[in-house]
Design a protein around this motif. Structure first.
Motif, PDB file in Angstrom:
ATOM      1  N   VAL A  65       0.734  -1.344  -0.037  1.00 10.06           N
ATOM      2  CA  VAL A  65       0.323  -0.157   0.398  1.00 10.06           C
ATOM      3  C   VAL A  65       0.940   1.145  -0.252  1.00 10.06           C
ATOM      4  O   VAL A  65       1.201   2.247  -0.328  1.00 10.06           O
ATOM      5  CB  VAL A  65      -1.090   0.132   0.669  1.00 10.06           C
ATOM      6  CG1 VAL A  65      -1.047   1.534   1.171  1.00 10.06           C
ATOM      7  CG2 VAL A  65      -2.293  -1.039   0.772  1.00 10.06           C
ATOM      8  N   ALA A  66       1.811   0.688   1.125  1.00 13.76           N
ATOM      9  CA  ALA A  66       2.841   2.427   1.132  1.00 13.76           C
ATOM     10  C   ALA A  66       3.261   2.869  -0.255  1.00 13.76           C
ATOM     11  O   ALA A  66       3.355   4.067  -0.820  1.00 13.76           O
ATOM     12  CB  ALA A  66       3.611   2.082   1.664  1.00 13.76           C
ATOM     13  N   ALA A  67       4.138   2.031  -1.105  1.00 15.77           N
ATOM     14  CA  ALA A  67       4.424   2.230  -1.911  1.00 15.77           C
ATOM     15  C   ALA A  67       3.923   2.440  -3.391  1.00 15.77           C
ATOM     16  O   ALA A  67       3.972   3.518  -4.011  1.00 15.77           O
ATOM     17  CB  ALA A  67       4.908   0.666  -2.768  1.00 15.77           C
ATOM     18  N   GLU A  68       1.701   1.900  -3.528  1.00 23.17           N
ATOM     19  CA  GLU A  68       1.534   2.415  -4.623  1.00 23.17           C
ATOM     20  C   GLU A  68       0.974   3.453  -4.165  1.00 23.17           C
ATOM     21  O   GLU A  68       0.478   4.536  -4.871  1.00 23.17           O
ATOM     22  CB  GLU A  68      -0.002   1.424  -4.408  1.00 23.17           C
ATOM     23  CG  GLU A  68       0.691  -0.072  -4.907  1.00 23.17           C
ATOM     24  CD  GLU A  68       0.967  -0.406  -6.404  1.00 23.17           C
ATOM     25  OE1 GLU A  68       1.073   0.788  -7.179  1.00 23.17           O
ATOM     26  OE2 GLU A  68       0.547  -1.984  -6.950  1.00 23.17           O
ATOM     27  N   VAL A  69       0.398   4.298  -2.771  1.00 20.27           N
ATOM     28  CA  VAL A  69      -0.347   5.388  -2.378  1.00 20.27           C
ATOM     29  C   VAL A  69       1.356   6.197  -2.785  1.00 20.27           C
ATOM     30  O   VAL A  69       1.312   7.265  -3.514  1.00 20.27           O
ATOM     31  CB  VAL A  69      -0.601   5.139  -0.851  1.00 20.27           C
ATOM     32  CG1 VAL A  69      -0.324   6.657  -0.491  1.00 20.27           C
ATOM     33  CG2 VAL A  69      -1.510   4.149  -0.728  1.00 20.27           C
ATOM     34  N   GLY A  70       2.362   5.946  -2.960  1.00 17.76           N
ATOM     35  CA  GLY A  70       3.616   7.005  -2.889  1.00 17.76           C
ATOM     36  C   GLY A  70       3.034   7.154  -4.796  1.00 17.76           C
ATOM     37  O   GLY A  70       3.395   8.182  -4.525  1.00 17.76           O
ATOM     38  N   ARG A  71       2.770   6.357  -5.207  1.00 18.10           N
ATOM     39  CA  ARG A  71       2.640   6.884  -6.773  1.00 18.10           C
ATOM     40  C   ARG A  71       2.278   7.657  -7.097  1.00 18.10           C
ATOM     41  O   ARG A  71       2.059   8.659  -7.927  1.00 18.10           O
ATOM     42  CB  ARG A  71       3.189   5.032  -7.396  1.00 18.10           C
ATOM     43  CG  ARG A  71       4.054   4.190  -7.321  1.00 18.10           C
ATOM     44  CD  ARG A  71       5.598   5.355  -8.259  1.00 18.10           C
ATOM     45  NE  ARG A  71       4.671   5.738  -9.487  1.00 18.10           N
ATOM     46  CZ  ARG A  71       5.252   6.464 -10.535  1.00 18.10           C
ATOM     47  NH1 ARG A  71       5.975   7.537 -10.219  1.00 18.10           N
ATOM     48  NH2 ARG A  71       4.705   6.653 -11.887  1.00 18.10           N
ATOM     49  N   LEU A  72       0.620   7.261  -6.532  1.00 17.04           N
ATOM     50  CA  LEU A  72      -0.340   7.947  -6.888  1.00 17.04           C
ATOM     51  C   LEU A  72      -0.009   9.458  -6.246  1.00 17.04           C
ATOM     52  O   LEU A  72      -0.877  10.325  -6.783  1.00 17.04           O
ATOM     53  CB  LEU A  72      -1.917   7.520  -5.850  1.00 17.04           C
ATOM     54  CG  LEU A  72      -2.151   6.209  -6.496  1.00 17.04           C
ATOM     55  CD1 LEU A  72      -3.007   5.766  -5.225  1.00 17.04           C
ATOM     56  CD2 LEU A  72      -2.443   6.826  -8.287  1.00 17.04           C
ATOM     57  N   VAL A  73       0.340   9.989  -5.342  1.00 19.94           N
ATOM     58  CA  VAL A  73       0.882  11.030  -5.029  1.00 19.94           C
ATOM     59  C   VAL A  73       1.866  11.189  -5.554  1.00 19.94           C
ATOM     60  O   VAL A  73       1.360  13.060  -5.911  1.00 19.94           O
ATOM     61  CB  VAL A  73       1.261  10.621  -3.112  1.00 19.94           C
ATOM     62  CG1 VAL A  73       1.914  12.765  -2.699  1.00 19.94           C
ATOM     63  CG2 VAL A  73       0.478  10.521  -2.002  1.00 19.94           C
ATOM     64  N   GLU A  74       2.531  11.100  -6.014  1.00 19.82           N
ATOM     65  CA  GLU A  74       3.803  11.299  -7.288  1.00 19.82           C
ATOM     66  C   GLU A  74       2.824  11.717  -8.631  1.00 19.82           C
ATOM     67  O   GLU A  74       2.814  12.844  -8.896  1.00 19.82           O
ATOM     68  CB  GLU A  74       4.273  10.145  -7.487  1.00 19.82           C
ATOM     69  CG  GLU A  74       5.538  10.074  -6.827  1.00 19.82           C
ATOM     70  CD  GLU A  74       6.612   8.837  -7.128  1.00 19.82           C
ATOM     71  OE1 GLU A  74       7.253   9.060  -6.075  1.00 19.82           O
ATOM     72  OE2 GLU A  74       6.985   8.679  -8.268  1.00 19.82           O
ATOM     73  N   LEU A  75       1.501  10.704  -8.778  1.00 23.31           N
ATOM     74  CA  LEU A  75       0.936  11.040 -10.234  1.00 23.31           C
ATOM     75  C   LEU A  75      -0.257  11.881 -10.430  1.00 23.31           C
ATOM     76  O   LEU A  75      -0.744  12.452 -10.634  1.00 23.31           O
ATOM     77  CB  LEU A  75       0.003   9.687 -10.407  1.00 23.31           C
ATOM     78  CG  LEU A  75       1.096   8.898 -11.066  1.00 23.31           C
ATOM     79  CD1 LEU A  75       0.069   6.977 -11.076  1.00 23.31           C
ATOM     80  CD2 LEU A  75       1.450   8.835 -12.376  1.00 23.31           C
ATOM     81  N   GLU A  76       0.375  12.594  -8.641  1.00 20.02           N
ATOM     82  CA  GLU A  76      -1.033  13.962  -8.573  1.00 20.02           C
ATOM     83  C   GLU A  76      -2.270  13.614  -8.178  1.00 20.02           C
ATOM     84  O   GLU A  76      -3.484  14.378  -8.509  1.00 20.02           O
ATOM     85  CB  GLU A  76      -0.226  14.990  -9.475  1.00 20.02           C
ATOM     86  CG  GLU A  76       0.735  15.288  -9.143  1.00 20.02           C
ATOM     87  CD  GLU A  76       1.025  17.103 -10.578  1.00 20.02           C
ATOM     88  OE1 GLU A  76       0.107  16.925 -11.214  1.00 20.02           O
ATOM     89  OE2 GLU A  76       2.009  17.406  -9.572  1.00 20.02           O
ATOM     90  N   LEU A  77      -2.960  12.611  -7.905  1.00 24.39           N
ATOM     91  CA  LEU A  77      -4.198  12.092  -8.012  1.00 24.39           C
ATOM     92  C   LEU A  77      -4.622  12.325  -6.647  1.00 24.39           C
ATOM     93  O   LEU A  77      -5.608  12.757  -6.276  1.00 24.39           O
ATOM     94  CB  LEU A  77      -4.579  10.719  -8.477  1.00 24.39           C
ATOM     95  CG  LEU A  77      -3.712  10.732  -9.661  1.00 24.39           C
ATOM     96  CD1 LEU A  77      -4.130   8.938 -10.138  1.00 24.39           C
ATOM     97  CD2 LEU A  77      -5.446  11.474 -10.509  1.00 24.39           C
TER      98      LEU A  77
END
Lengths: 420, 420
Positions: A65-77
């Motif tokens: 979850v931490a890794a995927e959420v990190g990507r979603l934050v980077e994707l500005e979602l």
């Protein structure tokens, strides 16, 4: 959601400048994994969740979850929305959509246009409507859509980024190509590239479907069909149509025209329909047919109340029939009852055929309310197989005029957060 | 497929002895992986394939195929069937089902019972039929099924092992529980554990569905609907029903009674139906209604040909109406035409609703053939949305009486070679 940062409050005119035709495809692929899509769907459908709750719900590790959420934050979602209540153990933070994320929902009707702007959870933040005539064609109607959307977006109090737009139109649609196909009441729209034109103008992914399917999605998202997997949404407006939800998925049929129940024959010697045939359901009942019958009744002196309204307003609509029925006018009451019985008999056949779990009645004529509903219920429950109707509620739409715009936004968010 | 080896040619009586109630569950789980299931489906649907072809078709490595095939041979499901034609490189061997593998298909009708034994590819090796009255109840009908199956199995020329049996019955079925539910023409079967009783008796996995769904599966497997993903199978027999295939899957509805189109109202003041309502489609047309109308016509002297047949045989059936129509009897021709038009108008409505890719007409009354078909076609093509019927053929069943038994075998093999 563009890779290029726009001004903090760009209007639609500017949007078109700083984006291009390839943006749609690029954005649609920005959700990189199934887990990211599932996280976004959970946030959309249930609201902010802590990372710990996400791990529990998705049955994946907190590391994942931490890794995927990190990507979603980077994707500005998404963004962090503060600490979660402690459950003991490691401290967790709440995840939510970014506050500047926006979806647009557009519901083009025969005579009305409704648009709305929503947040990431598809809650309507602002909406606007105006009367149109869809027969004026896409060159007239689509600019009106863009103008209303631009006004709503420019009036947003903070920065915004349009993630996608869904559009419903009152006719058959080739969903994969995003164009209307031989729409009977939309001359001039046949084969017009509505989806791609609007995607270029708005600079975001756009999806096009017929209005009834979009309304069905809206009721499933936040209306009376929440959690329903197999249901029919019956729209009784100027015309009559039906959205078919099967196993939680919209069923569009082989040519995308499933649900076109307005042209089912209900009276072989009935009135001539716009489609050229006789006795179609929507030639017998539906907004246009009710207005026609009301005018005839008023002119023939069969309904004092309708005569009075006609004299005062110079014209009659389905809503006037409802008003007259509410005032106890026997002629208007009979028109609603007989029409409801016709709709009921048609639906009884469809219930025997498809065995749905729920029927939702919506559209403007559904505003006739419980007089219409009780007549439909009476006929369906009496004329369908008891096994099929034992646990099948027949209810009125909960979202009313919002069903279309919410469903349109939901349609495009489903595609952006695609599970495959 | 039992873990215990039976005699080389055991009868059903012995089968029941050397197997037990848990065998069904055990067997159903013997296919261990999705790849194994996909291999078995390819062999079933396309015939023997070399290991090299399997690797190509499944897009997996030859090493994976070798391992999975090894397991299937150990599980006694498949065997080597000789060397493949060389494609250069490593020599490959052909894989096929074991020659002793058998499926059983059972089609219980209102007045007829059809059973068949198939090989692993579901090719009918032997079949038998007899007249029954389904109203005699399961205690009478199911022993007849077992007797016919036992006779067919005992007459097999070599050793056999029954891998599964599928059964169709002429009424609504709770598919997950394997029991008929409130079947109108099957008093005494309501809630009877047909699936589990037969699984215990046969010592193999058994699945139960209604006859129309099973016939639709049969046409999809090896009939006119091969490769069709979205189609309707309309059975016109003693009663009338419809199998609905959506996206390649059988659609059963929320209560398992989808497709019950025989009780759609087509004439509000029409004849009383067995269900208690008036003017249901099957009270107006269908085997029983045709026989009733033929008797009335013969007695009233309106049809010399039917009068003559009645005098000779003492009774009249739907087939007699067909025979009279073929001989040019105007009254019989009119009965078939008017009935066909009724069926056509009902189907036109369903076509507008579900927008299928194909309609297959089957059941004994479909033997009336092209007179009936042309009438149905005429009405459907005239009264459905042109967009929906542009590429939609309406054709007669190719398998005829075999549709039910082939479909029943296919149903249980689908479950044994489950992809999830």
């Amino acid at each position: 959601m563009s890779d290029v940062e726009g001004p903090s409050r760009p209007g639609v005119a500017e949007v078109a400048v700083w984006q291009d035709a390839h943006v749609a495809a690029a954005l649609a692929s920005r959700v990189e994994t199934r887990t990211q899509a599932r996280i976004l769907r959970l946030l959309r459908d249930e609201g902010p969740l802590s990372r710990a709750e996400l791990a529990d719900r998705l049955r994946v590790s907190r590391t994942t979850v931490a890794a995927e959420v990190g990507r979603l934050v980077e994707l500005e979602l998404t963004e962090d929305a503060g600490p979660a209540t402690s459950r003991g153990g490691r401290r967790s933070t709440i995840l939510d959509f970014r506050t500047d994320l926006r979806f647009a929902g557009v519901d083009i009707g025969a005579t009305s246009l409704d648009v709305a702007i929503t947040d990431g959870r598809l809650r309507v933040l602002a909406k606007a409507a105006e009367e149109i005539d869809v027969r004026d064609g896409p060159e007239t109607v689509l600019p009106a859509v863009l103008r209303l959307l631009r006004d709503l977006l420019e009036a947003q109090p903070g920065p915004w980024r349009l993630a996608g737009a869904g559009i419903g139109v009152p006719g058959p649609v080739d969903f994969n190509r995003g164009v209307p196909v031989s729409p009977p009441i939309m001359p001039g729209w046949d084969g017009y590239p509505v989806r791609d034109t609007m995607a270029r103008e708005l600079g975001c992914p756009v999806l096009l479907d017929n209005d009834v399917n979009v309304m069905a999605l809206g009721e499933q998202h936040s209306g009376v069909a929440r959690a329903a997997q197999d249901f029919l949404f019956v729209k009784i407006g100027t015309g009559i149509g039906c959205g078919i939800m099967v196993g939680g998925q919209m069923y569009r049929g082989v040519n995308g025209c499933a649900g076109d129940i307005g042209h089912i024959t209900v009276e072989e010697t009935g009135p001539v329909c716009a489609c050229g045939e006789k006795g179609c359901l929507e030639a017998v009942f539906g907004g246009a047919a009710l207005a026609r019958d009301a005018l005839a009744a008023a002119k023939a002196g069969r309904s004092p109340v309708l005569s009075e309204i006609l004299e005062r307003k110079g014209a009659l609509t389905a809503a006037d029939v409802g008003a007259a029925a509410t005032r106890g006018d026997p002629c208007a009451v009979r028109m609603v009852r007989e029409g409801g019985a016709r709709v009921g008999l048609t639906l009884a056949g469809l219930v025997s055929f498809i065995n749905p779990g729920l029927i939702v009645i919506g559209g403007r004529v559904a505003n006739l309310g419980h007089l219409l509903l009780s007549e439909i219920r009476g006929v369906v429950y009496r004329r369908s197989l008891p096994l099929a109707t034992g646990n099948m509620p027949i209810v009125l739409s909960e979202l009313g005029d919002d069903a279309g715009v919410v469903g349109a936004a939901r349609m495009v968010s489903d595609a952006l957060y695609a599970l495959e």
